[in-house]
Design a protein around this motif. Sequence first.
Motif, PDB file in Angstrom:
ATOM      1  N   UNK A   1      87.994  15.554  65.521  1.00  0.00           N
ATOM      2  CA  UNK A   1      86.802  16.207  65.853  1.00  0.00           C
ATOM      3  C   UNK A   1      87.483  18.049  65.897  1.00  0.00           C
ATOM      4  N   UNK A   2      86.548  18.717  65.048  1.00  0.00           N
ATOM      5  CA  UNK A   2      86.940  20.341  65.045  1.00  0.00           C
ATOM      6  C   UNK A   2      85.472  21.059  65.242  1.00  0.00           C
ATOM      7  N   UNK A   3      85.683  22.339  65.482  1.00  0.00           N
ATOM      8  CA  UNK A   3      84.606  23.384  65.724  1.00  0.00           C
ATOM      9  C   UNK A   3      83.592  22.846  66.729  1.00  0.00           C
ATOM     10  N   UNK A   4      83.795  23.249  67.886  1.00  0.00           N
ATOM     11  CA  UNK A   4      82.686  23.058  69.039  1.00  0.00           C
ATOM     12  C   UNK A   4      81.955  24.308  69.415  1.00  0.00           C
ATOM     13  N   UNK A   5      82.384  25.376  68.736  1.00  0.00           N
ATOM     14  CA  UNK A   5      81.703  26.466  69.157  1.00  0.00           C
ATOM     15  C   UNK A   5      80.090  26.556  69.071  1.00  0.00           C
ATOM     16  N   UNK A   6      79.395  25.806  68.435  1.00  0.00           N
ATOM     17  CA  UNK A   6      77.829  25.809  68.316  1.00  0.00           C
ATOM     18  C   UNK A   6      77.380  24.526  69.352  1.00  0.00           C
ATOM     19  N   UNK A   7      77.811  24.550  70.506  1.00  0.00           N
ATOM     20  CA  UNK A   7      77.654  23.453  71.626  1.00  0.00           C
ATOM     21  C   UNK A   7      77.002  24.153  72.848  1.00  0.00           C
ATOM     22  N   UNK A   8      76.684  23.324  73.736  1.00  0.00           N
ATOM     23  CA  UNK A   8      75.915  23.711  74.873  1.00  0.00           C
ATOM     24  C   UNK A   8      75.070  24.992  74.955  1.00  0.00           C
ATOM     25  N   UNK A   9      74.084  24.965  74.022  1.00  0.00           N
ATOM     26  CA  UNK A   9      73.221  26.320  73.540  1.00  0.00           C
ATOM     27  C   UNK A   9      72.912  26.742  74.851  1.00  0.00           C
ATOM     28  N   UNK A  10      72.792  25.833  76.100  1.00  0.00           N
ATOM     29  CA  UNK A  10      71.898  26.438  77.310  1.00  0.00           C
ATOM     30  C   UNK A  10      72.993  27.539  77.980  1.00  0.00           C
ATOM     31  N   UNK A  11      74.179  27.982  77.391  1.00  0.00           N
ATOM     32  CA  UNK A  11      74.879  29.028  78.094  1.00  0.00           C
ATOM     33  C   UNK A  11      74.637  30.355  77.546  1.00  0.00           C
ATOM     34  N   UNK A  12      73.803  30.089  76.606  1.00  0.00           N
ATOM     35  CA  UNK A  12      73.243  31.466  76.118  1.00  0.00           C
ATOM     36  C   UNK A  12      71.869  31.829  76.838  1.00  0.00           C
ATOM     37  N   UNK A  13      71.358  31.237  77.745  1.00  0.00           N
ATOM     38  CA  UNK A  13      70.171  31.374  78.386  1.00  0.00           C
ATOM     39  C   UNK A  13      70.319  30.686  79.596  1.00  0.00           C
ATOM     40  N   UNK A  14      71.309  31.219  80.580  1.00  0.00           N
ATOM     41  CA  UNK A  14      71.246  30.296  81.999  1.00  0.00           C
ATOM     42  C   UNK A  14      69.980  29.927  82.982  1.00  0.00           C
ATOM     43  N   UNK A  15      69.219  30.947  82.797  1.00  0.00           N
ATOM     44  CA  UNK A  15      67.905  30.362  83.510  1.00  0.00           C
ATOM     45  C   UNK A  15      67.244  29.102  83.230  1.00  0.00           C
ATOM     46  N   UNK A  16      67.347  28.922  81.757  1.00  0.00           N
ATOM     47  CA  UNK A  16      66.711  27.705  81.215  1.00  0.00           C
ATOM     48  C   UNK A  16      67.665  26.762  81.086  1.00  0.00           C
ATOM     49  N   UNK A  17      68.896  26.654  81.666  1.00  0.00           N
ATOM     50  CA  UNK A  17      70.042  25.702  81.185  1.00  0.00           C
ATOM     51  C   UNK A  17      69.672  24.245  81.462  1.00  0.00           C
TER      52      UNK A  17
ATOM     53  N   UNK B   1      87.762  36.815  70.016  1.00  0.00           N
ATOM     54  CA  UNK B   1      86.885  37.238  70.858  1.00  0.00           C
ATOM     55  C   UNK B   1      85.811  38.024  70.264  1.00  0.00           C
ATOM     56  N   UNK B   2      86.312  38.867  69.016  1.00  0.00           N
ATOM     57  CA  UNK B   2      85.535  39.816  68.473  1.00  0.00           C
ATOM     58  C   UNK B   2      84.639  39.343  67.555  1.00  0.00           C
ATOM     59  N   UNK B   3      84.655  37.975  67.357  1.00  0.00           N
ATOM     60  CA  UNK B   3      83.645  37.377  66.267  1.00  0.00           C
ATOM     61  C   UNK B   3      82.660  36.614  66.679  1.00  0.00           C
ATOM     62  N   UNK B   4      81.376  36.965  66.051  1.00  0.00           N
ATOM     63  CA  UNK B   4      80.220  36.340  66.237  1.00  0.00           C
ATOM     64  C   UNK B   4      79.660  36.064  67.712  1.00  0.00           C
ATOM     65  N   UNK B   5      79.547  34.972  68.181  1.00  0.00           N
ATOM     66  CA  UNK B   5      79.153  34.921  69.637  1.00  0.00           C
ATOM     67  C   UNK B   5      80.022  35.260  70.579  1.00  0.00           C
TER      68      UNK B   5
END
Length: 263
Positions: A150-166, A37-41
């Motif tokens: 399949x591994x590493x899905x942290x860079x998905x669903x970019x809309x959850x970084x800006x919910x008004x524009x989801x 939880x303390x890393x990156x995003x």
Amino acid sequence: MLTEVIATRYITPLREGGSLPGLVEADDLGTYVMKFTGAGQGRKTLVAEVVCGGLARRLGLRVPGLVTIGLDPVLGLGEPDQEVQGLLKSSGGLNLGMEFLSRAIGFDSLAHRVSPGEAGRIVWFDALVNNVDRSWRNPNLLVWHGDLWLIDHGATMIWHHNWPGAQASAAKPYDATDHALAPFGPDIASAAAELAPLVTRELLAEVTAEIPDEWLEGEPGFDTTDTLRRAYAEPLLARAASVHERVKGLDGTAHLDVARGSK
């Protein structure tokens, strides 16, 4: 909900990714790739892993099993690497673990063949979750016992970084030009016919129910964690029906030539 285990030993950092995941042992005697939880995003990366991992598994794709891992920051006190020590100290509480696939090897498009059907299912899934991180440069695919995982899905669903524009973001096309499986003639139409009907409101409710409450609490604009869970489900539900019509860049041949040239 995901099974919860407790980290008992930090083994080593895995420096392939920017978020510095680590290999840990847990009290169930399992070995896991741990994301913090303390890393990156932070927690949003872990939420994306839970949603995409749970969805992929229910659609019949191979992904490592997921658990939540309780971490006592004291575990970081003996770490000589200051970056790792800081990460462990800042990630006390609940983190995410992925089953460690011992002796798995990285996918190489020149060494492994993939059928158009399997390539199509993976590309369709990546289009659904808008995965921008499965390129020929960084496939995020492992070969384990002869199968693709399949591994590493942290860079998905970019809309959850800006919910008004989801909703607007979720309606955009998916660019598969650099996708690791573009050279294998992905059969997107067949994948959509097989998988899209499976992505129901009920299935997504089941998937999002696995997200720990503490990773959702306090999100601006949402009164409850259940409201936020529905916000994660809605763009995926809308996207599943027609995203196959908006996948761009799948002629394939150019990508294989680029991959060969990079060797």
